[in-house]
Write an enzyme that holds these catalytic residues in place. Structure first.
Site, short mmCIF file in Angstrom:
data_model
loop_
_atom_site.label_atom_id
_atom_site.label_comp_id
_atom_site.label_asym_id
_atom_site.label_seq_id
_atom_site.Cartn_x
_atom_site.Cartn_y
_atom_site.Cartn_z
N HIS A 290 16.14 -40.87 -37.45
CA HIS A 290 16.24 -40.12 -36.20
C HIS A 290 15.22 -40.69 -35.21
O HIS A 290 14.01 -40.64 -35.45
CB HIS A 290 15.95 -38.64 -36.46
CG HIS A 290 16.08 -37.79 -35.24
ND1 HIS A 290 17.30 -37.50 -34.67
CD2 HIS A 290 15.16 -37.16 -34.47
CE1 HIS A 290 17.12 -36.73 -33.61
NE2 HIS A 290 15.83 -36.52 -33.47
N ASP A 292 14.09 -40.24 -31.42
CA ASP A 292 14.18 -39.52 -30.15
C ASP A 292 14.19 -40.54 -29.03
O ASP A 292 13.28 -41.38 -28.93
CB ASP A 292 12.99 -38.57 -30.00
CG ASP A 292 13.10 -37.36 -30.90
OD1 ASP A 292 14.23 -36.86 -31.07
OD2 ASP A 292 12.08 -36.92 -31.44
N ASP A 402 18.83 -32.24 -34.56
CA ASP A 402 17.55 -31.80 -33.99
C ASP A 402 17.69 -31.10 -32.65
O ASP A 402 16.71 -30.97 -31.92
CB ASP A 402 16.61 -33.01 -33.87
CG ASP A 402 15.18 -32.61 -33.57
OD1 ASP A 402 14.76 -31.53 -34.02
OD2 ASP A 402 14.49 -33.37 -32.88
N HIS A 612 17.96 -34.49 -26.07
CA HIS A 612 17.50 -33.13 -26.42
C HIS A 612 16.00 -32.91 -26.33
O HIS A 612 15.53 -31.79 -26.60
CB HIS A 612 18.01 -32.74 -27.81
CG HIS A 612 17.39 -33.52 -28.94
ND1 HIS A 612 18.08 -34.48 -29.63
CD2 HIS A 612 16.17 -33.48 -29.50
CE1 HIS A 612 17.31 -34.99 -30.57
NE2 HIS A 612 16.13 -34.40 -30.51
#
Length: 1084
Positions: A290, A292, A402, A612
């Site tokens: 993951h 970001d 997430d 997000h």
């Protein structure tokens, strides 16, 4: 019978008559603690297993020669640029910085003769920051994490020749989680420096390393299995036998220890062969990374994180054939393709091998609360098109582990984008109620469903611990239907992905399951789609969850970073308008070229900024400096597109105009009648249904003015038109009387438009969270003196200044315009807020004389109902919720809607409606929301329940008509063959008013529009997107003046699904409740 001799069985000869010595029971806690001592650092490391990890180390010259070039001004230069500069000599122990700077190292390695024949040679590099190893010819090889994690790079066999070999290390002066100046989420320290602590050639002892993993996992079994199980006691016994067998300095003892370990983990853990047993697994491991797209680091650093992380995974796949790796976000693949083409080619190779799995189908892992419906569509459209054009197929699984809550329309949009599955886990963070399901069917507002799985290990960054596998069963909430689960493992948030340790640990977990049992059996080698394929076969028996997946945490993200949210709303509307107008222009005038490249560029920026942690407001200040620049690019590009469109139609933007040369630009699909300023004091009425509306004289009579204002003796102002009368005092509305219904809107003694402020100190996540206890700190802000602001024939207004503190204040203008026949009037409020607070939350309240146990909140392509009471903990958890352009509280026969132009946080408690305006968290951005803000909202009373009036007025409030000018001659020439006051495509007047024609654009692959990502399609087409906004069966008719050859209903990706009957320039629309329908008009 009786009397026969009985022969007694003799005891075994080797069982002694007398006990030779006392034997005690293991003191469990002491023997458990002993296990860690066997491989711990500190005082034991020179006398335990650690002392045998390495067989030799070569440090310093001539074996490791270091030189460095420091990139100037926090730049991130390319490899080609970096190696063109002069490098200066450096050494271990030197420090590099400041934060976010880049330093390129030339590393010349020469393996010493005594290490050449060692089994495993690695470069160990640790500067406590991220880095990327490059080959001498400029190819990225592997990422480095630092701080003891992922610090090793296996030397190629070619380096064992005793000669010098050169590599480069690109050092990024940030850790995996940025440069926090305190704990994780504190604002970055701009002056961090990083010391190069290790740069060695290390000969690793593979047996010691493998034994370390063996006893780590068996020790976990001893610690975590139930103490009343034989499996736990066996694990404890095996660990202690290993420790007792170990001899410091004796390499043969390592093999003996590993042989003992086989009693518990089996003989096959040294390879992927461990997964070949025919026993049925229940836990399916999938590697994941993951990343970001921004968070505690800027977008530019993410681009490098992608290259570091994914090159790591390609490298691991060469050594661990069981590794299957899934990663989402088309934007990150595009960055990799543009900036690191060799890594992208490695990824493509692994995708073809079925090992590296693009997943998710969206442009980024976006927020789903705040983006518009069309933005969610474009996340899928751009994402799926990228994956299809680059990897040959679309994604089947929507992947959002997430994100901070999930819109009730996502299942419908997923199905329309070709995805039937959904994975998340964020609801495991709920801080009030525990979400009750692991695997279930999630149902949208329209009844569409997707199969949802939330990994019961409750993380998307599992470290592949024994406990992660164990929790995959112990925390599974859907065992009555299906016991299988996904284990999503790998370093994440800041990237990295799985490590060799993760893969070795999982091999041993499988070995335990097959050899001893009790631990859920984990399997490697399958994909996420394989897992969901098995679930889908029995999905009809799974439980259902209807409506939104509300996240009981991070409610502050509806409000934090106000300017960023304003830019998002403004950009979404701009793109909608431009696509509509560019479509009309491209069909009207073949010399006008539809600006597909520019529109794609704008959309990709907007979609990126909906990531997000960006749009919700939970990133560091650098990210919002970046997003400000990105949005400025969008608005500049939009201005250029609009200028070209204006030329095509023979119009131009204007601040003033006359009835003769003025027109009003309308981008909404229903008839509009509105007042528009045409001069400093003059107004006209714009009305019609087309993109360009005629201006008509606004007529008023002195004896009966259309709107009035007067000041009462007590200082209150009374504003009145033919529909509404309101009284304003001290900036608050003390009365709002609906003359048409003979009804007072505001309860007696209460005040609407009342500013209130709250202490805002969440438990930890400042930018993210507002906690329920903040409601206990409510304080009303008293307004100053209300003064006359404006008195015109078409509009009157008053202004009030409200002091918040010595540093902060609000200037509020409350306006009432003349009411027009057939149009519902509303009270408009414009505020200018100077905001310089610390951990405080500003809201504005509207108590109304309406009662209902549920309020209505606009969401994407519809609305959701939420409680106005606190009957249960599930109700109370929704003390702050998300809305888009309106929130509404209605009872039978009457209601009140609050419209807004850029806000998303809201609450309705009893009969008090409350719009959230501004927060002031200090982490991770110490300056979040500080400065000047311009915010608009409106109070819209209406007859009946929630209806088309609210939906349309909310659109109109966000899409005000715009004044343009043109000459009669230019106008006649520009619109030749086109009805100027009537759109060439529209919903007819007899259509259900709940139908919204939301999007008009050109087909993605039209031959005159396509950019070549996918095969071009002959001819020209127009795409229409229509939805039911009110939750009922909605019928209507689309009429067009274009020469249309065929109409098809399509999915969101514009695949034709079924032909629609088209006759006499019309076709019928018949939508179910909250259905989103897309139509393709193929032009002749």
């Amino acid at each position: 019978m009786g009397g026969a001799n009985r022969i007694q069985k003799q005891p075994q000869a080797d069982y002694p008559i007398r006990a030779p010595k006392p034997v005690g029971q293991l003191i469990t806690n002491i023997y458990k603690d002993r296990i860690n001592q066997f491989y711990a650092g500190g005082q034991w490391e020179h006398n335990n297993l650690r002392a045998m990890m390495n067989e030799g180390v070569a440090s310093g010259e001539p074996h490791v020669q270091l030189s460095v070039w420091d990139a100037p001004d926090l730049t991130r230069p390319t490899f080609e640029d970096a190696v063109s500069h002069e490098f200066k000599k450096t050494s271990v122990g030197a420090s590099f910085g400041p934060s976010w700077s880049t330093h390129w190292f030339k590393v010349v390695l020469k393996v010493p003769e005594d290490l050449v024949d060692k089994r495993l040679l690695e470069l160990h590099w640790d500067a406590n920051n991220e880095g990327l190893i490059w080959s001498e010819d400029g190819k990225p090889l592997q990422g480095l994490t630092g701080g003891g994690e992922r610090i090793e790079w296996i030397l190629p066999e070619s380096f064992r020749d005793g000669k010098e070999h050169t590599i480069y290390v690109e050092m990024a002066c940030n850790g995996m989680f940025g440069n926090a100046g305190g704990d994780l989420i504190q604002p970055p320290d701009p002056n961090r420096y990083f010391q190069l602590g290790t740069a060695d050639i290390v000969a690793v002892n593979p047996d010691a390393r493998q034994l370390y993993i063996d006893i780590w996992i068996i020790g976990d079994a001893a610690r975590e299995f139930p103490q009343d199980s034989w499996e736990q006691h066996k694990a404890l016994k095996v660990c202690n036998e290993i420790i007792n067998t170990f001899e410091l300095g004796n390499k043969n003892s390592l093999n003996a220890c590993r042989k003992i370990a086989e009693q518990y983990i089996g003989p096959n853990v040294n390879s992927a062969k461990v997964y070949d047993s025919d026993k049925d697994p229940v836990v399916f491991g999938i590697g994941h990374c993951h990343i970001d797209s921004c968070w505690l680091w800027p977008f530019a650093e993410t681009k490098r994180k992608v290259a570091r992380s994914w090159s790591n995974q390609c490298d691991l796949m060469e050594r661990y054939p069981e590794l299957n790796f899934a990663c989402s976000q088309a934007q990150q693949y595009k960055w990799l393709k543009e900036l690191y083409p060799s890594v992208f080619e490695r990824v493509k190779t692994k995708v073809k091998e079925g090992r590296f799995h693009p997943i998710g189908g969206s442009w980024v892992e976006h927020d789903t609360n705040l983006p518009s419906g069309e933005s969610l569509v474009r996340q899928f459209l751009y994402g799926q098109r990228f994956f299809e054009s680059n990897f040959g197929s679309r994604c089947q699984t929507f992947w959002l582990p997430d994100t901070f809550g999930y819109s009730s329309q996502l299942p419908q949009l997923c199905r329309l984008a070709g995805m039937t599955r959904f994975l998340t886990q964020k609801l495991s963070w709920n801080n009030i109620n525990k979400f009750p399901h692991t695997t279930f069917n999630w149902v949208a507002l329209d009844g569409s469903q997707v199969l949802c799985h939330m990994p019961p290990a409750e993380t998307y960054t599992a470290s592949a611990h024994f406990g992660d596998v164990k929790r995959s069963m112990s925390q599974h909430k859907s065992l009555d239907h299906d016991a299988t689960s996904l284990l999503v493992f790998g370093k994440g948030d800041g990237g990295g992905g799985p490590t060799w340790e993760h893969l070795e640990k999982l091999r041993r977990c499988r070995g335990i399951s097959d050899t001893v049992g009790l631990l859920p059996r984990v399997h490697m080698g399958s994909s996420v789609d394989d897992f969901f394929d098995n679930l889908e076969r029995k999905a009809d028996s799974f439980v259902t969850w209807y409506g939104e997946l509300y996240f009981e945490l991070h409610r502050g993200t509806y409000t934090t970073q106000s300017n960023n949210k304003y830019n998002n709303r403004k950009a979404e509307i701009l793109l909608r308008d431009l696509e509509l107008l560019a479509t009309l222009a491209s069909i009207k005038d073949k010399s006008y070229s539809y600006p597909k490249k520019d529109l794609d560029h704008m959309w990709e920026i907007v979609l990126l900024c909906q990531f997000h942690d960006c749009l919700p407001g939970s990133s560091i200040e650098m990210c919002y400096d970046d997003s400000d620049e990105l949005y400025a690019d969008v608005f500049k590009t939009a201005a250029g597109i609009f200028k070209d469109i204006s030329k095509a139609f023979g119009v131009s933007e204007a601040e003033t105009a006359t009835m003769q040369n003025g027109v009003a630009l309308n981008t909404l699909s229903w008839p509009r009648k509105e007042l528009i300023d045409i001069s400093e004091n003059g107004a006209a009425v714009a009305c019609g249904t087309g993109p360009f509306l005629d201006l008509r004289e606004f007529q008023t009579f002195e004896e009966s003015p259309a709107v009035t204002i007067r000041k009462r003796s007590d200082g209150a102002y009374v504003l009145e038109n033919s529909q509404l009368r309101l009284e304003v005092q001290g900036g608050s509305i003390t009365s709002l009387f609906d003359k048409s219904k003979n009804r007072e809107v505001i309860p007696k003694g209460q005040k609407a438009n009342q500013y209130v402020i709250f202490d805002d100190k969440p438990l930890y996540w400042q930018a993210w969270d507002v906690e329920v206890y903040h409601l206990d700190t409510r304080q009303e802000l008293p307004g100053g003196e209300t003064k006359l602001h404006e008195e015109k024939k078409h509009r009157v207004s008053v202004v009030t200044t409200t002091k918040i503190s010595d540093k902060s204040s609000i200037e509020t203008v409350i306006s009432l315009s003349a009411a027009l026949d057939g149009e519902q009037s509303y009270v408009e409020v414009s505020s200018k807020v100077e905001w310089h607070e610390t951990m405080r939350f500003l809201k504005v309240e509207f108590p109304v004389d309406v009662r209902n146990t549920e309020a209505n909140y606009e969401c994407q392509f519809g609305y959701v109902k939420r409680p106005t009471h606190y009957n249960t903990s599930w109700d109370m958890a929704k003390f702050e919720v998300c809305c888009h352009k309106y929130a509404d509280l209605s009872e039978n026969g009457y209601g009140v809607s609050i419209l807004n132009d850029s806000k998303y946080g809201f609450a309705t408690v009893g009969s008090c409606m409350r719009l959230s305006l501004l927060r002031s968290p200090k982490a991770p951005d110490a300056h979040a929301d500080m400065g000047t803000h311009h915010i608009r909202w409106a109070i819209l009373p209406h007859s009946g329940g929630l209806g088309a009036t609210t939906v349309r007025k909310a659109y109109e409030f966000n899409n005000p008509i715009k004044l343009l000018s043109t000459s009669a001659e230019t106008l006649a020439a520009a619109v030749s063959g086109v009805c100027y006051n009537e759109s060439p495509v529209r919903l007819t007047a007899d259509s259900d008013p709940s139908l919204i024609l939301d999007t008009i654009k050109r087909g993605e692959d039209d031959e005159d529009v396509s950019r070549g990502e996918l095969p071009k399609k002959k001819g020209r087409s127009v795409i229409l997107r229509i939805y039911d906004s009110l939750g009922g069966r909605a019928r209507g008719t689309v009429a067009t003046t274009w020469d249309v050859a065929k109409v098809s209903k399509t999915n969101l990706l514009e695949d034709e699904l079924e032909e629609v009957v088209f006759k006499d320039g019309k076709y019928a629309v018949d939508l179910s409740a909250f259905e989103v329908a897309t139509y393709k008009l193929q032009l002749a």
